[in-house]
Design an enzyme around this catalytic site. Structure first.
Site, short mmCIF file in Angstrom:
data_model
loop_
_atom_site.label_atom_id
_atom_site.label_comp_id
_atom_site.label_asym_id
_atom_site.label_seq_id
_atom_site.Cartn_x
_atom_site.Cartn_y
_atom_site.Cartn_z
NE ARG A 1 2.16 -4.55 11.39
CZ ARG A 1 3.18 -4.38 10.55
NH1 ARG A 1 4.35 -4.93 10.78
NH2 ARG A 1 3.00 -3.65 9.48
NE ARG B 1 6.42 -0.17 10.43
CZ ARG B 1 5.30 -0.12 9.74
NH1 ARG B 1 5.27 0.47 8.55
NH2 ARG B 1 4.20 -0.67 10.20
CE LYS C 1 -2.06 -1.18 3.87
NZ LYS C 1 -1.39 -2.47 4.13
NE ARG D 1 7.37 -2.16 6.31
CZ ARG D 1 6.04 -2.10 6.40
NH1 ARG D 1 5.34 -1.62 5.39
NH2 ARG D 1 5.43 -2.54 7.48
NE ARG E 1 -4.25 -1.24 10.04
CZ ARG E 1 -3.17 -0.64 9.50
NH1 ARG E 1 -3.21 0.60 9.15
NH2 ARG E 1 -2.06 -1.32 9.33
#
Ligand code: ADP
Ligand code: AMP
Length: 217
Positions: free
Chosen positions: A170, A159, A13, A127, A88
């Site tokens: 998640r 992160r 996204k 990431r 969400r």
């Protein structure tokens, strides 16, 4: 045009939103980025959000509501925006529709970036982020120099919620609380689904083709 980028964590996204924002000249509004900015600046909101975010849980609606209302009301979104990471949950979808109607606007498209679950862990664990907002992947979207941002030269970071335990949480949260929105937006007739498993540029070209077919952005 008002577009929601939808999909599980790691579906792309943020990556696609950055490319689309540049191409169509509309702001990329990411609730995750705004929350991380608040954490960096140690605001009251940031401190509240951090405990949830580090565990991979959703930040409660009462923390988010003011933030999202303020951001969507700003003048840079007058001719449209790309919303990434919101809504969400079903109550958030209802809140969004209420805010938009108060602003005399409505949602045009929800772009559902469809990626098989088995690819997500690898995408998230690899990431790497920069304080300037840029994002990379150690295998699929490498910076020119390992660990350094191409755009601003800062050191990239991993992160906290991109570590395995938080990732698993998640993905569960997505399945239980966010995925049901697919039916909601399909019934509303605004859902477009894209195969997000291909390379970044291939996915981007496909989204642009779909949006150009759909109408002007
Ligand atoms: P999201 O915003 O949906 O959580 P991101 O856009 O941050 O996801 O992408 C997650 C990770 O996967 C990033 O490291 C990004 O570089 C990488 N990525 C994004 N799209 C693709 C793709 N189509 N193929 C391979 N890796 C991708
Ligand atoms: P993201 O950058 O979109 O992956 O979001 C990172 C984290 O920020 C999420 O795991 C949540 O803890 C929080 N967050 C972002 N957007 C929302 C939202 N719409 N509702 C609740 N929490 C959110």
């Amino acid at each position: 045009m008002i577009i929601v980028l939808f999909g599980p964590p790691g579906s792309g996204k943020g990556t696609q939103a950055k490319l689309l924002a540049e191409r169509y000249g509309v702001p990329h509004i990411s609730t995750g980025d705004i929350l991380r900015e608040n954490i960096k600046n140690e605001t009251e909101l940031g401190l509240k959000a951090k405990t949830y975010m580090d565990k991979g849980e959703l930040v409660p609606d009462d923390v988010l509501i003011g933030l999202i209302k303020d951001r969507l009301s700003q003048s840079d979104g007058a001719s449209g925006f790309l919303l990434d990471g919101y809504p969400r949950t079903l109550p958030q979808a209802e809140t969004l529709s209420k805010i938009l109607s108060e602003l005399g606007k409505s949602l045009d498209v929800v772009l559902n970036i469809d990626v098989p679950a088995e690819k997500l862990l690898n995408r998230l664990a690899g990431r790497r982020m920069c304080v300037c907002g840029a994002s990379y992947h150690i295998s699929f979207n490498k910076p020119k120099q390992a660990g350094i941002c191409d755009l601003c030269g800062s050191k990239l970071y991993h992160r906290d919620d991109d570590k395995e335990e938080a990732i698993m949480n998640r993905l569960d949260v997505y399945k239980n609380q966010t995925q049901p929105l697919i039916d909601h937006y399909t019934q509303a007739g605004v859902m477009l689904t894209i195969n997000g498993a291909a390379d970044i540029v291939v996915v981007f070209n496909e989204i642009c083709r779909m949006l150009d077919d759909f109408g002007h952005v």
